[in-house]
Design a protein around this motif. Sequence first.
Motif, PDB file in Angstrom:
ATOM      1  N   ALA A  23      63.396  52.037  56.873  1.00  0.00           N
ATOM      2  CA  ALA A  23      62.719  51.221  57.894  1.00  0.00           C
ATOM      3  C   ALA A  23      61.727  52.068  58.684  1.00  0.00           C
ATOM      4  CB  ALA A  23      63.742  50.578  58.822  1.00  0.00           C
ATOM      5  N   ARG A  70      57.759  51.468  59.086  1.00  0.00           N
ATOM      6  CA  ARG A  70      57.139  51.368  60.417  1.00  0.00           C
ATOM      7  C   ARG A  70      55.987  52.359  60.572  1.00  0.00           C
ATOM      8  NH1 ARG A  70      57.350  54.322  64.729  1.00  0.00           N
ATOM      9  NH2 ARG A  70      59.114  55.538  63.993  1.00  0.00           N
ATOM     10  N   LEU A  84      60.994  46.670  61.240  1.00  0.00           N
ATOM     11  CA  LEU A  84      62.169  45.968  60.718  1.00  0.00           C
ATOM     12  C   LEU A  84      63.296  46.206  61.715  1.00  0.00           C
ATOM     13  CD1 LEU A  84      61.908  47.196  57.026  1.00  0.00           C
ATOM     14  CD2 LEU A  84      61.032  45.051  57.985  1.00  0.00           C
ATOM     15  N   ASP A 143      66.807  46.385  63.738  1.00  0.00           N
ATOM     16  CA  ASP A 143      68.117  46.861  63.295  1.00  0.00           C
ATOM     17  C   ASP A 143      69.046  45.727  62.858  1.00  0.00           C
ATOM     18  OD1 ASP A 143      67.209  49.360  63.911  1.00  0.00           O
ATOM     19  OD2 ASP A 143      68.355  49.561  65.768  1.00  0.00           O
ATOM     20  N   ILE A 178      68.049  44.598  59.409  1.00  0.00           N
ATOM     21  CA  ILE A 178      68.334  45.658  58.434  1.00  0.00           C
ATOM     22  C   ILE A 178      69.828  45.685  58.122  1.00  0.00           C
ATOM     23  CG2 ILE A 178      68.365  48.156  58.069  1.00  0.00           C
ATOM     24  CD1 ILE A 178      65.798  48.252  59.742  1.00  0.00           C
ATOM     25  N   PHE A 219      66.273  43.401  50.740  1.00  0.00           N
ATOM     26  CA  PHE A 219      65.266  44.223  51.405  1.00  0.00           C
ATOM     27  C   PHE A 219      63.861  43.709  51.073  1.00  0.00           C
ATOM     28  CE2 PHE A 219      63.017  47.881  52.907  1.00  0.00           C
ATOM     29  CZ  PHE A 219      63.820  48.371  53.916  1.00  0.00           C
ATOM     30  N   SER A 229      59.242  39.622  65.092  1.00  0.00           N
ATOM     31  CA  SER A 229      60.638  39.927  64.706  1.00  0.00           C
ATOM     32  C   SER A 229      61.590  38.842  65.113  1.00  0.00           C
ATOM     33  CB  SER A 229      61.090  41.236  65.345  1.00  0.00           C
ATOM     34  OG  SER A 229      60.256  42.282  64.890  1.00  0.00           O
TER      35      SER A 229
END
Length: 116
Positions: free
Chosen positions: A46, A50, A57, A59, A62, A71, A116
């Motif tokens: 991740a 980024r 992404l 936490d 993930i 993924f 997000s």
Amino acid sequence: MSIVDEIQKDIFDYLDSHYGIERDEINSHSALNELGIDSLGLLAIADIVRKKYDIVLDDERIASVRTFQDFTDLLERKVAARESAIPAARATDPEAAAERDHVGTREGRELNRAES
């Protein structure tokens, strides 16, 4: 090559160099934990995404990733959300959108977090 394909290539490179997992050992249904990839490995991936692509992404999402396909699906959703947000931003504020298009800018990161 799509951005998701580029990210996958970077992930394969990372897995090969850090875990000794070659590309042909991975398929869409490969369970990451069975490949030896733990939560720290996922966070490292991740972080690569980024830093290189300015795609955050979170936490929580993930943590729900179990297979390579999970993924990939997460990446595709994030890329699609980012791409659909940019034209909408341009329509309402072209100057702000131009600033957000620059990878690594504060505005770009804020836009990415909002998705997000």
